[in-house]
Design an enzyme around this catalytic site. Structure first.
Site, short mmCIF file in Angstrom:
data_model
loop_
_atom_site.label_atom_id
_atom_site.label_comp_id
_atom_site.label_asym_id
_atom_site.label_seq_id
_atom_site.Cartn_x
_atom_site.Cartn_y
_atom_site.Cartn_z
N SER A 2 0.61 -1.34 0.09
CA SER A 2 -0.19 -0.19 -0.06
C SER A 2 0.69 0.89 -0.14
CB SER A 2 -1.11 -0.19 1.41
OG SER A 2 -2.08 -1.02 1.37
N SER A 40 -3.07 -3.84 -2.66
CA SER A 40 -2.62 -2.37 -2.63
C SER A 40 -3.99 -1.50 -1.80
CB SER A 40 -1.76 -1.89 -3.77
OG SER A 40 -0.83 -0.99 -3.10
N ASP A 96 -4.16 1.85 -2.34
CA ASP A 96 -3.34 3.50 -2.75
C ASP A 96 -4.24 3.76 -2.40
OD1 ASP A 96 -0.90 1.75 -3.14
OD2 ASP A 96 -2.55 0.66 -5.01
#
Length: 373
Positions: free
Chosen positions: A250, A288, A290
């Site tokens: 992340s 992830s 983000d």
């Protein structure tokens, strides 16, 4: 004992800050715009950053990073803000109210995945510490995270609300410590030691003279690119190499500007943070989280909590046609902040003997020289 630990940690951070070198110190360049004086998010007037680093025993490798937009009571003097989800595999607290109302009412907190609750409690404690907030019964705490569980015994939940409050109280302007510090203590990026990184851009006067600053918490995968150079490929360390290395992870990206920009265009600026991520080789993988948080510190855009009903806002903001330079500044500063997080990071051992090496900067320099850069 806790105060002694914090004092020792602060001393170590200061000593490390003096020794740290950044990507530009080795001749790497990012884009065409000029950085601010510190090349940091704190180049945006009023912005402060505080870290609490927890590196205890053989398995605690985590911490807290707090970003404050101004010196005043933030709840009483809210600021325009927006959040963009590049990939939503994360636990960001406070998103829906920022999306709905377009403002921040407290500091931004970054920490690890299982400490978001502690982050919320710390922000609530901070907000309640102001006498003029004595009648406040709801606080929208914005707390972002990345998972540092490879190096950190994350299930121990070492971060407490007191650490969050301490990070807020310790926040200051000036140089920002990068690398293995605060919320970046136990993070990993591109298979190397990640961490906290920051950068800024100063627009020329004929484009408004505004400043854009970025701070990142890097903890993600991809194929590392530094100043356009395929460093990850050169080092043979990148996601999906032999189908073994994970691309998951992340990143939290925080973008500040002093430009008078409302929440709609702040979201457009936030989207450009993902373009800066892409320039470093990040791929926003399935696993992830983000997130990009963007805010404006322009005093004329402050939102008073105690304004009388039906009071019209007299504020004005930049036109859409004036946004492009700010977009470019956000892209460049995000790219450089991510690379700075890697250049500042150092080797680290942590939970279960896991070890992550820092980016071999000398190899990146050799590649630059080989390419005639």
């Amino acid at each position: 004992m806790k105060k002694a630990f914090f004092a020792l940690a602060a001393l170590l951070v200061m000593e490390n800050a003096n020794a740290q070198q950044r990507a530009r110190d080795f001749g790497f360049e990012f884009g065409v715009m000029s950085p601010g004086p510190l090349n940091a998010i704190t180049d945006v007037e009023g912005v402060k950053v505080g870290h609490i680093t927890l590196a205890e025993d053989d398995d605690i490798r985590t911490g807290v990073t707090a970003i404050l937009p101004h010196d005043e009571n933030i709840f009483q003097n809210k600021i325009p803000a927006a959040i963009y989800l590049g990939n939503g595999f994360g636990k960001l607290a406070g998103y829906s109210q920022v999306k709905e109302l377009g403002n921040l009412e407290g500091p931004i907190i970054l920490t690890n995945t299982l400490s978001v609750a502690a982050g919320i409690e710390g922000v609530v404690d901070y907000t309640f510490s102001f006498e003029e907030n004595s009648n406040v019964y709801s606080v929208n705490a914005v707390v972002g995270e990345t998972n540092d569980g490879y190096l950190n015994a994350i299930r121990k939940r070492a971060v407490k609300p007191s650490h969050v409050l301490q990070a807020i109280e310790d926040a200051k302007g000036g140089e920002v410590e990068e690398g293995n510090v605060g919320a970046g203590t136990g993070t990993v990026a591109f298979g190397f030691k990640g961490g906290i990184g920051t950068a800024s851009r100063k627009l020329p006067e004929n484009l408004g003279g505004y400043t854009v600053g970025v701070l990142v918490q890097s903890n993600f995968g991809g194929v590392l690119t530094v100043d356009g150079l395929p460093v990850g490929k050169h080092l043979e360390q990148y996601s999906f190499k032999n189908q073994l290395e994970s691309a998951d992870g992340s990143i939290m990206i925080v973008i500040a500007t002093d430009a008078p920009v409302g929440e709609r265009n702040l979201e457009r600026i936030a989207k450009r943070g993902m373009m800066g991520l892409a320039k470093t080789g990040g791929i926003a993988s399935n696993g992830s989280g983000d997130y990009v948080i963007a805010f404006s510190t322009a005093k004329e855009l402050r939102i008073s909590h105690s304004e009388k009903p039906l009071t019209l806002s007299p504020t004005s903001t930049l036109r859409n046609d004036d946004m492009s330079a700010l977009f470019l500044a956000a892209i460049e500063a995000t790219e450089e902040a991510i690379i700075n997080s890697l250049f500042a990071a150092e080797d680290m051992k942590g939970r279960d003997g896991h070890e992550v090496k820092a980016l071999p900067i000398n190899e990146a320099i050799k590649l630059k020289e080989k390419k005639g850069r």
